[in-house]
Design a protein around this motif. Sequence first.
Motif, PDB file in Angstrom:
ATOM      1  N   GLU A  98     -10.443  63.524  27.835  1.00 17.87           N
ATOM      2  CA  GLU A  98     -10.792  62.239  28.461  1.00 17.87           C
ATOM      3  C   GLU A  98      -9.640  61.709  29.302  1.00 17.87           C
ATOM      4  O   GLU A  98      -9.817  61.285  30.447  1.00 17.87           O
ATOM      5  N   ILE A  99      -8.434  61.734  28.742  1.00 15.86           N
ATOM      6  CA  ILE A  99      -7.258  61.241  29.454  1.00 15.86           C
ATOM      7  C   ILE A  99      -6.988  62.114  30.679  1.00 15.86           C
ATOM      8  O   ILE A  99      -6.704  61.624  31.775  1.00 15.86           O
ATOM      9  N   ARG A 119      -8.049  55.706  29.252  1.00 11.19           N
ATOM     10  CA  ARG A 119      -9.441  56.103  29.445  1.00 11.19           C
ATOM     11  C   ARG A 119     -10.152  55.160  30.415  1.00 11.19           C
ATOM     12  O   ARG A 119     -11.008  55.589  31.198  1.00 11.19           O
ATOM     13  N   ARG A 134      -9.501  61.441  33.606  1.00  3.23           N
ATOM     14  CA  ARG A 134      -9.231  60.195  34.334  1.00  3.23           C
ATOM     15  C   ARG A 134      -7.966  60.320  35.180  1.00  3.23           C
ATOM     16  O   ARG A 134      -7.934  59.894  36.340  1.00  3.23           O
ATOM     17  N   GLN A 169      -9.880  63.593  23.039  1.00  2.00           N
ATOM     18  CA  GLN A 169      -9.045  62.519  23.580  1.00  2.00           C
ATOM     19  C   GLN A 169      -8.190  63.030  24.738  1.00  2.00           C
ATOM     20  O   GLN A 169      -8.070  62.367  25.781  1.00  2.00           O
ATOM     21  N   ILE A 171     -17.212  60.754  32.832  1.00  2.00           N
ATOM     22  CA  ILE A 171     -16.244  61.023  31.771  1.00  2.00           C
ATOM     23  C   ILE A 171     -16.917  61.532  30.497  1.00  2.00           C
ATOM     24  O   ILE A 171     -16.509  62.548  29.924  1.00  2.00           O
ATOM     25  N   THR A 206     -16.502  65.374  29.583  1.00  2.00           N
ATOM     26  CA  THR A 206     -15.672  65.620  28.393  1.00  2.00           C
ATOM     27  C   THR A 206     -16.423  66.495  27.401  1.00  2.00           C
ATOM     28  O   THR A 206     -15.870  67.469  26.860  1.00  2.00           O
TER      29      THR A 206
END
Length: 251
Positions: free
Chosen positions: A144-145, A38, A148, A141, A232, A236
């Motif tokens: 978010e990953i 992240r 990025r 999660q 982010i 997200t």
Amino acid sequence: MQDDIEQAAIGLFNEIGGGFTLDQLQARTGLSRATLYRRIGSKDALLNRLSDENLIRLDDSLDMDVRVFAAARKVVGEYGFLACTMEQIAKEAGIGIATLYRHFKDKESLLGRFVAEMGPKLVIRQTLESRDPDLERDLKQIIEIGLRFGHHNQDIAKIIFSMKPAERKYLAALRRDSVSTFSRLIQYLEKHQRDGVLRRDVSAEDLAMNLNGLLVQYSAFGPAYLDRPLDIERDTDAILKMFLQSARRAP
């Protein structure tokens, strides 16, 4: 002021060079892999940023893998996975072709390791295979990953999403995964369909493609074509809200 990750990365770089692993960075910082992804996107992105800020001298200390993977990234970005050659990668890396073959037996071996180094597959898989699944938490999660990773790898992402069938097949073989991360995402969504959480009139494969499409739009298309900087937290939440609104089973 440098943050803890930067300090740890600089320390590892000075001790063992650019070939340090994310496992070593994780041990040095005490942070989880998910948190590392992240905050830095990828090790390559972190090293490049530290080099740009003159905190490390990347060109003087590259080990062979880092040097070759940096060259592979540039060559693949120009020619694609299927058309690029070992000769092009060796020339870009500034090494002889014989040296390259001593480290990698063939192009497939080189690109297979390159692809494995790029992606945050392990963290995503751990999320998808959690023994305590929570749809909103897990998707947040993953989003978010994905944001990025997509943002820090826009060059490779553009190639992947514009591939012709032959190149997609070649890339799938390079990954050497009996079950791809995308397939695991489909299986994860299917489980929530069976549990009655997600709608069943749309296939899990279509739901996964919808989520993937949102990630691409926000991480690559928006910043590149709409001059809309990636945020982010904001993005997200927006993706999660839009996906769940369309994917959840109606009450």
